[in-house]
Design an enzyme around this catalytic site. Sequence first.
Site, PDB file in Angstrom:
ATOM      1  N   LYS A  80       0.853  -1.193   0.000  1.00 31.54           N
ATOM      2  CA  LYS A  80       0.000   0.000   0.000  1.00 31.54           C
ATOM      3  C   LYS A  80       0.886   1.239   0.000  1.00 31.54           C
ATOM      4  O   LYS A  80       1.880   1.286   0.735  1.00 31.54           O
ATOM      5  CB  LYS A  80      -0.879  -0.078   1.256  1.00 31.54           C
ATOM      6  CG  LYS A  80      -1.919   1.009   1.431  1.00 31.54           C
ATOM      7  CD  LYS A  80      -2.741   0.690   2.682  1.00 31.54           C
ATOM      8  CE  LYS A  80      -3.856   1.663   2.938  1.00 31.54           C
ATOM      9  NZ  LYS A  80      -4.695   1.276   4.108  1.00 31.54           N
ATOM     10  N   SER A 155      -9.541   0.927   3.268  1.00 37.24           N
ATOM     11  CA  SER A 155      -8.801   1.817   2.389  1.00 37.24           C
ATOM     12  C   SER A 155      -7.713   1.114   1.570  1.00 37.24           C
ATOM     13  O   SER A 155      -7.208   1.698   0.606  1.00 37.24           O
ATOM     14  CB  SER A 155      -8.134   2.931   3.201  1.00 37.24           C
ATOM     15  OG  SER A 155      -7.166   2.389   4.096  1.00 37.24           O
ATOM     16  N   SER A 179      -9.422  -1.468   7.338  1.00 39.04           N
ATOM     17  CA  SER A 179      -8.934  -1.197   5.982  1.00 39.04           C
ATOM     18  C   SER A 179      -8.169  -2.334   5.322  1.00 39.04           C
ATOM     19  O   SER A 179      -7.852  -2.251   4.134  1.00 39.04           O
ATOM     20  CB  SER A 179      -8.056   0.059   5.983  1.00 39.04           C
ATOM     21  OG  SER A 179      -8.843   1.197   6.138  1.00 39.04           O
TER      22      SER A 179
END
Lengths: 465, 79
Positions: A80, A155, A179
């Site tokens: 990420k 997310s 997330s």
Amino acid sequence: MTEVNWLTASALSQAYAQKTVSPVEVVQKLLKTIDQQDDKIHAYIRVDKEGALAAARSAEQELVAGRMRSPLHGVPIAVKDIIDIAGQPTTCHSKIMLDHVARRDAHVVGRLRAAGAILLGKLALHEFAIGGPSFDLPFPPTRNPWHPEHHPGGSSAGSGAALAAGMVPLSIGTDTGGSIRNPAGACGVVGLKPTYGLVSRRGVFPLAFTLDHVGPMARSVSDVALALDVIAGHDASDPGSAATVARRFDADLERGLRGLRIGFVRHFHESDQLADPEVAAALDEVARVLAQEGAQVREVRLPRLQEFAVPRQVIFLAEAWAIHGKWLRERPGDYGQMSRRKLMPGAFFSAGDYVQAQQLRAMLMVAVDDVFRDVDVLMAANSLDPSCRLDDTVETVRTYTRQARVPFNLTGHPAMSMMSGLSKKGLPLAVQFVGRAFDEATLLRVARGYERVARWQDRRPPSAG
Amino acid sequence: VLPESLRKTISVTKNILLDDIAAMALVRQAGLEQAAMEFGEDVAVAMKTAAQARAALAMLAPADSANEPWPPMRVRGTV
């Protein structure tokens, strides 16, 4: 024969050992898949083609020389884009951070490199991991490979979507309010939020210091265990890091479920908030499978979802404001609208509000620990709805908070989500399993016991190449 | 002076929020004057969210205000 971009990390490791495939072939195939797929999915912010190919060649030379550093040797992984890779931008998917270049690797990245993993690139997220999607950011929002018009969860949206689209076998996400577990569920893969303190947060841009977790995502439970083996461990430079000892998280994977006690937290989705009927039915089916495999499944009660959600919201907003306040004062226009609206409430809390929320949190941690006296693992809903359309702002806002993940960010217990079915529209549904603190091995054992029978890991998005 | 966009939104949500003077005082205290000028509705939404969260927190306040909250993450378990 399965194409190499769809092989799991475990399968790649075996193939490397048997010399039936090489890391260079795998990276080349993944790069080709990314070229073909990612203009539709937008899972990647940056693909490090040259770096990945160089690392693959190096891994291959070591294999030829008979050196295999770990089961992740030569296995590609993407992180990420909130996690630092030395010399590369960490944008946090935000205009605010576009010019930021990391000077050193995050702790997890350093561990992955040392294990021989190949860093393939940086994955898209919701701006600063706050929530989304947003269409006013420097990079487009990620789409769900199962249905590109639908939300991929977040997310860690790119971390889930890249796995589901066969664009990487392993990824790393972060989880402050679900997330990792949300995109894992929405994209039909497996995601683990480890116990708070098990995986270092150093080099990961914070969202809320006492709620942030870093964890692995993959297409199988055993791959999640392999990645956790590599990234878990004490780091003196993370003040939240626990003094853990080395262990193998895959040690109990194949022990089956017989004799395990599983507490089903039904009230989360049957009375605290009402789940979509398809989600509820899939959960009942999971409970049936677990019982069929020899587990003792019984209903348990935790505090209501709202009792977790309120202190979590105050803590999250206060801590996030401490991080973002200066930029919001000076550069509010450089945030997307959703982030501005989600971050600015933190400006209006008092110190007393924050401390009171932490007091409530301490009580909730005790309440959850008490339940674990009678059960080994909990099962609960993940999201309460199948993922909505990406462009449906109203439905996104309505469904994003309809979830049962935040309790375990607040308490720090390890929690994971994995596929539990498909909706009538063909969208993945998911179950959440929760373990005792630092007992990821039992948590993974339950997940693997379910996976072995349910076999959702064999399903792929219809459009995936 | 309260930005018009912030004023408009506050009037819609007056059951939770404050009068103009109090709202602007909070904005100044937070240092969000620029945000209020440029994105008044976003600031108003944020104030409303905070007010709702504080109200919900008050309803859950621990019975014993001397409960020890530190350290905030003390995960128990065998490491």
